[in-house]
Motif scaffolding. Structure first.
Motif, PDB file in Angstrom:
ATOM      1  N   ALA A  30       0.879  -1.121   0.093  1.00  0.00           N
ATOM      2  CA  ALA A  30      -0.040  -0.015   0.131  1.00  0.00           C
ATOM      3  C   ALA A  30       0.803   1.294   0.063  1.00  0.00           C
ATOM      4  O   ALA A  30       0.599   2.340  -0.703  1.00  0.00           O
ATOM      5  CB  ALA A  30      -0.810  -0.056   1.148  1.00  0.00           C
ATOM      6  N   ASP A  31       1.887   1.210   0.629  1.00  0.00           N
ATOM      7  CA  ASP A  31       2.929   2.419   0.957  1.00  0.00           C
ATOM      8  C   ASP A  31       3.479   2.703  -0.691  1.00  0.00           C
ATOM      9  O   ASP A  31       3.567   3.705  -0.925  1.00  0.00           O
ATOM     10  CB  ASP A  31       4.175   2.206   1.633  1.00  0.00           C
ATOM     11  N   CYS A  32       3.986   1.563  -1.470  1.00  0.00           N
ATOM     12  CA  CYS A  32       4.570   1.697  -2.685  1.00  0.00           C
ATOM     13  C   CYS A  32       3.474   2.326  -3.601  1.00  0.00           C
ATOM     14  O   CYS A  32       3.838   3.320  -4.403  1.00  0.00           O
ATOM     15  CB  CYS A  32       5.042   0.304  -3.078  1.00  0.00           C
ATOM     16  N   GLU A  33       2.273   1.914  -3.517  1.00  0.00           N
ATOM     17  CA  GLU A  33       1.342   2.215  -4.351  1.00  0.00           C
ATOM     18  C   GLU A  33       0.937   3.970  -4.178  1.00  0.00           C
ATOM     19  O   GLU A  33       0.703   4.589  -4.915  1.00  0.00           O
ATOM     20  CB  GLU A  33      -0.100   1.501  -4.256  1.00  0.00           C
ATOM     21  N   LYS A  34       0.777   3.907  -3.041  1.00  0.00           N
ATOM     22  CA  LYS A  34       0.724   5.620  -2.412  1.00  0.00           C
ATOM     23  C   LYS A  34       1.880   6.534  -2.922  1.00  0.00           C
ATOM     24  O   LYS A  34       1.518   7.429  -3.405  1.00  0.00           O
ATOM     25  CB  LYS A  34       0.414   5.653  -1.160  1.00  0.00           C
ATOM     26  N   ALA A  35       2.968   6.063  -2.817  1.00  0.00           N
ATOM     27  CA  ALA A  35       4.071   6.786  -3.341  1.00  0.00           C
ATOM     28  C   ALA A  35       4.119   7.158  -4.857  1.00  0.00           C
ATOM     29  O   ALA A  35       4.432   8.303  -5.111  1.00  0.00           O
ATOM     30  CB  ALA A  35       5.314   6.064  -2.946  1.00  0.00           C
ATOM     31  N   VAL A  36       3.720   6.188  -5.349  1.00  0.00           N
ATOM     32  CA  VAL A  36       3.586   6.399  -6.940  1.00  0.00           C
ATOM     33  C   VAL A  36       2.400   7.313  -7.258  1.00  0.00           C
ATOM     34  O   VAL A  36       2.546   8.211  -7.957  1.00  0.00           O
ATOM     35  CB  VAL A  36       3.364   5.010  -7.838  1.00  0.00           C
ATOM     36  N   GLU A  37       1.517   7.023  -6.577  1.00  0.00           N
ATOM     37  CA  GLU A  37       0.067   7.706  -6.652  1.00  0.00           C
ATOM     38  C   GLU A  37       0.559   9.424  -6.427  1.00  0.00           C
ATOM     39  O   GLU A  37       0.151  10.375  -7.214  1.00  0.00           O
ATOM     40  CB  GLU A  37      -0.972   7.858  -5.849  1.00  0.00           C
ATOM     41  N   GLU A  38       1.270   9.681  -5.184  1.00  0.00           N
ATOM     42  CA  GLU A  38       1.500  11.137  -4.918  1.00  0.00           C
ATOM     43  C   GLU A  38       2.515  11.527  -5.692  1.00  0.00           C
ATOM     44  O   GLU A  38       2.598  12.841  -6.017  1.00  0.00           O
ATOM     45  CB  GLU A  38       2.165  11.370  -3.496  1.00  0.00           C
ATOM     46  N   THR A  39       3.460  10.666  -6.187  1.00  0.00           N
ATOM     47  CA  THR A  39       4.392  11.459  -7.074  1.00  0.00           C
ATOM     48  C   THR A  39       3.693  11.761  -8.609  1.00  0.00           C
ATOM     49  O   THR A  39       3.843  12.901  -9.370  1.00  0.00           O
ATOM     50  CB  THR A  39       5.373  10.220  -7.752  1.00  0.00           C
ATOM     51  N   VAL A  40       2.701  11.025  -8.931  1.00  0.00           N
ATOM     52  CA  VAL A  40       1.975  11.262 -10.136  1.00  0.00           C
ATOM     53  C   VAL A  40       1.093  12.566  -9.958  1.00  0.00           C
ATOM     54  O   VAL A  40       0.883  13.654 -10.829  1.00  0.00           O
ATOM     55  CB  VAL A  40       0.992  10.208 -10.715  1.00  0.00           C
ATOM     56  N   LYS A  41       0.456  12.828  -8.631  1.00  0.00           N
ATOM     57  CA  LYS A  41      -0.379  13.892  -8.473  1.00  0.00           C
ATOM     58  C   LYS A  41       0.533  15.189  -8.447  1.00  0.00           C
ATOM     59  O   LYS A  41       0.210  16.231  -9.008  1.00  0.00           O
ATOM     60  CB  LYS A  41      -1.062  13.910  -6.869  1.00  0.00           C
ATOM     61  N   ALA A  42       1.629  15.185  -7.943  1.00  0.00           N
ATOM     62  CA  ALA A  42       2.620  16.329  -7.901  1.00  0.00           C
ATOM     63  C   ALA A  42       3.316  16.578  -9.364  1.00  0.00           C
ATOM     64  O   ALA A  42       3.249  17.721  -9.785  1.00  0.00           O
ATOM     65  CB  ALA A  42       3.780  16.003  -6.896  1.00  0.00           C
ATOM     66  N   PHE A  43       3.597  15.619 -10.217  1.00  0.00           N
ATOM     67  CA  PHE A  43       4.307  15.796 -11.212  1.00  0.00           C
ATOM     68  C   PHE A  43       3.777  15.203 -12.541  1.00  0.00           C
ATOM     69  O   PHE A  43       4.307  15.413 -13.621  1.00  0.00           O
ATOM     70  CB  PHE A  43       5.718  15.380 -11.242  1.00  0.00           C
ATOM     71  N   GLY A  44       2.717  14.533 -12.370  1.00  0.00           N
ATOM     72  CA  GLY A  44       1.756  14.278 -13.599  1.00  0.00           C
ATOM     73  C   GLY A  44       2.301  12.859 -14.307  1.00  0.00           C
ATOM     74  O   GLY A  44       1.598  12.132 -14.853  1.00  0.00           O
ATOM     75  N   LYS A  45       3.473  12.427 -13.680  1.00  0.00           N
ATOM     76  CA  LYS A  45       3.982  10.988 -14.224  1.00  0.00           C
ATOM     77  C   LYS A  45       5.157  10.462 -13.514  1.00  0.00           C
ATOM     78  O   LYS A  45       5.841  11.206 -12.562  1.00  0.00           O
ATOM     79  CB  LYS A  45       4.360  11.338 -15.764  1.00  0.00           C
ATOM     80  N   VAL A  46       5.617   9.388 -13.608  1.00  0.00           N
ATOM     81  CA  VAL A  46       6.790   8.899 -13.149  1.00  0.00           C
ATOM     82  C   VAL A  46       7.756   8.165 -14.355  1.00  0.00           C
ATOM     83  O   VAL A  46       7.426   7.113 -14.962  1.00  0.00           O
ATOM     84  CB  VAL A  46       6.652   7.600 -12.159  1.00  0.00           C
ATOM     85  N   ASP A  47       8.840   8.960 -14.695  1.00  0.00           N
ATOM     86  CA  ASP A  47       9.714   8.424 -15.907  1.00  0.00           C
ATOM     87  C   ASP A  47      10.610   7.487 -15.367  1.00  0.00           C
ATOM     88  O   ASP A  47      11.210   6.720 -16.136  1.00  0.00           O
ATOM     89  CB  ASP A  47      10.396   9.538 -16.448  1.00  0.00           C
TER      90      ASP A  47
END
Ligand SMILES: NC(=O)c1ccc[n+]([C@@H]2O[C@H](COP(=O)([O-])OP(=O)(O)OC[C@H]3O[C@@H](n4cnc5c(N)ncnc54)[C@H](O)[C@@H]3O)[C@@H](O)[C@H]2O)c1
Length: 255
Positions: free
Chosen positions: A76-93
């Motif tokens: 759950a922590d891993c999924e949330k970290a990705v979600e929050e990164t997308v919320k802030a920056f729009g994507k994870v490259d």
């Protein structure tokens, strides 16, 4: 006089999520990526530590940063970290799986819980983070995953059966992910550092340090920056035809 065009930063417009990046090698990778223009999510166990590192990087590089708290052994922590990164920056490259722990002992004295804990953070954590970030990368048909393994995963080490197994496992994980994700142009590689000067190795006695340096053909322990430069190469445009590889950064210790 002709004016030369300003040099394009190597990760301009990219976003990176780096685990275990409040200190040591992870912090150096986060700072190096930010200096090359990436927006960076600093993710570590303590939000306070992540926030301090993220603020420092932003101040020094002018890059956009966010701070996240996560335990990579928890899905759950891993999924949330990705979600929050997308919320802030729009994507994870770019994802760097750097978080790691040791719980050293000789096998006959090693507790089952210490074996499980190291595998859970070092190996399962990378699997969970890759799974969470890959959904977006596969959809985008682009992305980079960099797993921080170790020379100990390549050569073995007495007193580190758990750590060595986790780091060797990371190499297998890297190659399997690389094969699975290659059709969508998501590249997955590992960096295998040798002995690097961080908190993880600061417990070594001077005598042990001198002995290790004698074994290293280049005659010294590595610095976090040595590893960060390898990660930067694997994150940037110069490594577009490289996947499933292990880049050793060990001063020649293991060839
Ligand atoms: N220092 C070395 O000589 C060396 C050599 C080879 C590989 N490595 C690897 O490089 C990586 C970084 O090591 P380092 O030397 O900077 O160590 P370090 O102990 O200084 O940093 C590790 C970071 O990971 C974080 N972390 C630990 N458990 C976590 C968890 N469950 N979830 C999220 N974050 C967590 C810690 O809080 C810390 O900030 C590790 O994977 C390590 O195994 C280090």
């Amino acid at each position: 006089m002709t004016q030369s065009a300003p040099l394009q930063k190597r990760l301009e417009g990219k976003t990176a999520l780096i685990t275990g990046s409040a200190r040591g090698i992870g912090l150096e990778i986060a700072a190096a990526f930010a200096a090359e223009g990436a927006s960076v999510a600093v993710a570590d166990l303590s939000l306070q530590d992540s926030a301090a590192a993220a603020a420092d990087i932003a101040l020094k590089t002018g890059a956009k940063t966010i701070a996240l708290a996560l335990d990579v052994s928890k899905e759950a922590d891993c999924e949330k970290a990705v979600e929050e990164t997308v919320k802030a920056f729009g994507k994870v490259d770019i994802l760097v799986n750097n978080a790691g722990i040791t719980k050293d002992n000789l096998v006959l004295r090693m507790k089952e819980a210490d074996f499980d804990a190291v595998i859970s953070v070092n190996l399962k954590g990378a699997f969970l983070m890759a799974k969470a970030a890959a959904r977006l990368m596969l959809k985008a048909r682009a992305g980079r995953i960099i797993n921080i393994s170790s020379v100990v995963g390549q050569a073995g080490q007495a007193g580190q059966a758990n750590y060595s197994a986790s780091k060797a496992g990371l190499i297998g994980l890297t190659k399997s992910l690389a094969r699975e994700f290659a059709p969508r142009q998501v590249l997955v590689n590992a960096v295998a550092p040798g002995f690097i000067r961080t908190r993880m190795t600061e417990g070594l006695k001077d005598e042990a340090r001198a002995k290790i340096s004698e074994l290293i053909p280049l005659g010294r322990m590595g610095e976090p920056g040595d590893v960060a430069k390898a990660a930067l190469f694997l994150a940037g445009g110069d490594s577009a035809y490289i996947t499933g590889q292990v880049l050793s950064v060990n001063g020649g210790l293991y060839m």
